[in-house]
Design a protein around this motif. Structure first.
Motif, PDB file in Angstrom:
ATOM      1  N   GLU A 264       0.819  -1.207   0.000  1.00 53.14           N
ATOM      2  CA  GLU A 264       0.000   0.000   0.000  1.00 53.14           C
ATOM      3  C   GLU A 264       0.854   1.259   0.000  1.00 53.14           C
ATOM      4  OE1 GLU A 264      -2.286  -3.395   1.585  1.00 53.14           O
ATOM      5  OE2 GLU A 264      -0.331  -2.533   2.097  1.00 53.14           O
ATOM      6  N   ALA A 265       2.007   1.191   0.686  1.00 51.87           N
ATOM      7  CA  ALA A 265       2.902   2.345   0.739  1.00 51.87           C
ATOM      8  C   ALA A 265       3.455   2.669  -0.643  1.00 51.87           C
ATOM      9  CB  ALA A 265       4.038   2.084   1.724  1.00 51.87           C
ATOM     10  N   ILE A 266       3.851   1.646  -1.392  1.00 50.88           N
ATOM     11  CA  ILE A 266       4.356   1.875  -2.749  1.00 50.88           C
ATOM     12  C   ILE A 266       3.248   2.406  -3.644  1.00 50.88           C
ATOM     13  CG2 ILE A 266       5.303   0.753  -4.803  1.00 50.88           C
ATOM     14  CD1 ILE A 266       6.852  -1.115  -2.946  1.00 50.88           C
ATOM     15  N   GLN A 267       2.039   1.932  -3.413  1.00 46.96           N
ATOM     16  CA  GLN A 267       0.904   2.457  -4.172  1.00 46.96           C
ATOM     17  C   GLN A 267       0.733   3.951  -3.928  1.00 46.96           C
ATOM     18  OE1 GLN A 267      -2.705   0.203  -3.603  1.00 46.96           O
ATOM     19  NE2 GLN A 267      -3.959   1.614  -4.803  1.00 46.96           N
ATOM     20  N   LEU A 268       0.914   4.371  -2.681  1.00 45.73           N
ATOM     21  CA  LEU A 268       0.833   5.794  -2.371  1.00 45.73           C
ATOM     22  C   LEU A 268       1.986   6.563  -3.017  1.00 45.73           C
ATOM     23  CD1 LEU A 268      -0.212   8.305  -0.967  1.00 45.73           C
ATOM     24  CD2 LEU A 268       0.849   7.514   1.165  1.00 45.73           C
ATOM     25  N   MET A 269       3.199   6.014  -2.964  1.00 44.20           N
ATOM     26  CA  MET A 269       4.343   6.666  -3.598  1.00 44.20           C
ATOM     27  C   MET A 269       4.065   6.906  -5.077  1.00 44.20           C
ATOM     28  SD  MET A 269       7.518   4.569  -1.826  1.00 44.20           S
ATOM     29  CE  MET A 269       8.841   5.577  -2.536  1.00 44.20           C
ATOM     30  N   GLU A 270       3.524   5.918  -5.746  1.00 45.55           N
ATOM     31  CA  GLU A 270       3.242   6.051  -7.173  1.00 45.55           C
ATOM     32  C   GLU A 270       2.118   7.048  -7.426  1.00 45.55           C
ATOM     33  OE1 GLU A 270       4.725   1.594  -8.594  1.00 45.55           O
ATOM     34  OE2 GLU A 270       2.583   1.990  -8.302  1.00 45.55           O
ATOM     35  N   PHE A 271       1.145   7.083  -6.544  1.00 41.51           N
ATOM     36  CA  PHE A 271       0.077   8.075  -6.670  1.00 41.51           C
ATOM     37  C   PHE A 271       0.626   9.489  -6.540  1.00 41.51           C
ATOM     38  CE2 PHE A 271      -2.989  10.904  -4.599  1.00 41.51           C
ATOM     39  CZ  PHE A 271      -4.020  10.900  -5.529  1.00 41.51           C
ATOM     40  N   LEU A 272       1.595   9.677  -5.665  1.00 42.66           N
ATOM     41  CA  LEU A 272       2.140  11.009  -5.402  1.00 42.66           C
ATOM     42  C   LEU A 272       2.830  11.623  -6.613  1.00 42.66           C
ATOM     43  CD1 LEU A 272       3.532  10.489  -1.784  1.00 42.66           C
ATOM     44  CD2 LEU A 272       1.599  11.933  -2.455  1.00 42.66           C
ATOM     45  N   VAL A 273       3.197  10.811  -7.603  1.00 46.14           N
ATOM     46  CA  VAL A 273       3.824  11.363  -8.811  1.00 46.14           C
ATOM     47  C   VAL A 273       2.862  11.352 -10.001  1.00 46.14           C
ATOM     48  CG1 VAL A 273       6.173  10.853  -8.080  1.00 46.14           C
ATOM     49  CG2 VAL A 273       4.910   9.142  -9.399  1.00 46.14           C
ATOM     50  N   SER A 274       1.582  11.077  -9.760  1.00 45.70           N
ATOM     51  CA  SER A 274       0.585  11.211 -10.816  1.00 45.70           C
ATOM     52  C   SER A 274       0.354  12.687 -11.093  1.00 45.70           C
ATOM     53  CB  SER A 274      -0.724  10.530 -10.406  1.00 45.70           C
ATOM     54  OG  SER A 274      -1.324  11.221  -9.313  1.00 45.70           O
ATOM     55  N   GLU A 275      -0.155  13.013 -12.270  1.00 49.10           N
ATOM     56  CA  GLU A 275      -0.359  14.423 -12.621  1.00 49.10           C
ATOM     57  C   GLU A 275      -1.312  15.097 -11.646  1.00 49.10           C
ATOM     58  OE1 GLU A 275      -2.210  17.024 -16.309  1.00 49.10           O
ATOM     59  OE2 GLU A 275      -0.893  15.317 -16.757  1.00 49.10           O
ATOM     60  N   GLU A 276      -2.374  14.387 -11.290  1.00 49.80           N
ATOM     61  CA  GLU A 276      -3.362  14.947 -10.362  1.00 49.80           C
ATOM     62  C   GLU A 276      -2.736  15.263  -9.013  1.00 49.80           C
ATOM     63  OE1 GLU A 276      -7.657  13.545  -8.427  1.00 49.80           O
ATOM     64  OE2 GLU A 276      -6.245  12.060  -9.205  1.00 49.80           O
ATOM     65  N   ALA A 277      -2.010  14.297  -8.441  1.00 52.02           N
ATOM     66  CA  ALA A 277      -1.413  14.478  -7.119  1.00 52.02           C
ATOM     67  C   ALA A 277      -0.302  15.517  -7.151  1.00 52.02           C
ATOM     68  CB  ALA A 277      -0.875  13.151  -6.600  1.00 52.02           C
ATOM     69  N   GLN A 278       0.479  15.533  -8.223  1.00 49.56           N
ATOM     70  CA  GLN A 278       1.556  16.504  -8.333  1.00 49.56           C
ATOM     71  C   GLN A 278       1.012  17.928  -8.317  1.00 49.56           C
ATOM     72  OE1 GLN A 278       5.435  16.193  -9.352  1.00 49.56           O
ATOM     73  NE2 GLN A 278       4.737  15.017  -7.585  1.00 49.56           N
TER      74      GLN A 278
END
Length: 334
Positions: A264-278
């Motif tokens: 789940e932590a890696i899933q969050l890391m990857e979300f954090l570099v999505s265009e929306e999250a960025q």
């Protein structure tokens, strides 16, 4: 703000408490700066997140907790802090195509131990009244005697200034960097004191004409009614190195060795570099996204474009000890 998801707790409390979420984060950033993007992650995935604000001693806490640590991720600012976490051997690498493809090579650890999430530039705040357009162009120029009595800055041994001096070392060598630090010191209008915003206040008060600072402080000042007048007295100038672009630093994230919720932590890391999250994260902090093409906030975009120094940040971290020694040798704060 979703207060249920913020843990301002001691390590003992976190260790003893039953798991209340799927991802636990230790962060040196104020939780309210991270919460908007965390809320969006939870809304999209159903994965809850706990934020534990650890203002100081984050490395010591992780080392003391060891394999029992509840922390999955650690989030902090400045390459020196990220390197300290690497050196403490409390994090593990993440092999992720999403992170590799989203984050430029110079903004992530070569061994995949940490990943930048946002960047900030170390710029010059210049008086609108007393500094002409084009008068400040390079970092090297700050040591020119023409600036005698006109520069304000925070402590030379603060992480932000040590990172800048580390970049000077990387570009020009240690001997030049020592001469540069001594030259900047000779040009100071007053003894280094306060934070970056205090330097802008000094410009507003007429104590100096230019100061070193991070870009996002302009956003913070404009959001504070007591500091708006300071902010409006200066403009942002993006100096460059003579052989490169503008110096940048980062906020970043790393996966802890203990990571009880690794997937789940890696899933969050990857979300954090999505265009929306960025966009959400950078806008909340008045910073620049690391993902190319991610939209800037209107305020950050209004500061103008600049060329970034592409120096590998791990190289800068490797010069930190030299930078600290130089600042002490020239008695920069004396």
């Amino acid at each position: 703000m979703n207060l249920r998801n913020i843990f301002l707790a001691s390590a003992a409390t976190l260790v003893a408490a039953p798991a209340l979420a799927d991802v636990n984060i230790y962060t040196t950033r104020q939780p309210e700066l991270i919460q908007p993007v965390i809320d969006e992650f939870t809304a999209e995935t159903g994965i809850d997140v706990n934020l534990a604000f650890v203002q100081q001693g984050i490395v010591e806490r992780l080392k003391a907790e060891g394999a029992r640590s509840p922390a999955d991720l650690v989030m902090t600012v400045d390459i020196a802090n990220l390197q300290q976490i690497v050196d403490a051997d409390v994090i593990q690498p993440v092999d992720s195509d999403v992170l590799h493809n989203s984050i430029p090579e110079n903004l992530r650890s070569p061994d995949d131990l940490w990943f930048a999430l946002t960047t900030r530039a170390r710029i010059v705040y210049a008086s609108k009244e007393r500094v002409a357009d084009g008068e400040v162009t390079t970092y090297e120029d700050l040591a020119d005697p023409k600036w005698e009595g006109r520069i304000c800055t925070r402590s030379g041994v603060h992480d932000y200034n040590l990172a800048l001096l580390s970049a000077i070392i990387a570009h020009h060598g240690e001997e030049y960097a020592r001469e540069w630090a001594a030259g900047v010191k000779a040009n100071l209008a007053r003894k280094p004191e306060g934070n970056d915003r205090a330097q802008v206040r000094a410009i507003w008060a007429g104590e100096c004409d230019i100061s070193l600072g991070n870009t996002y402080y302009m956003g913070q000042m404009l959001a504070d009614p007591e500091q708006v007048e300071w902010a409006n007295s200066v403009r942002i100038v993006f100096p460059e190195f003579e052989d490169a672009g503008t110096h940048i630093n980062v906020s970043g994230v790393a996966l802890t060795k203990a990571a009880p919720n690794k997937e789940e932590a890696i899933q969050l890391m990857e979300f954090l570099v999505s265009e929306e999250a960025q966009h959400i994260y950078a806008e909340a902090n008045n910073e620049y996204p690391v993902l190319e093409g991610a939209p800037l906030s209107d305020l950050v975009a209004s500061w103008g474009e600049f060329d970034r120094d592409t120096m590998d940040l791990t190289t800068l971290a490797g010069h930190r000890a030299e930078a600290l020694r130089i600042m002490e040798e020239v008695n920069f704060d004396g």
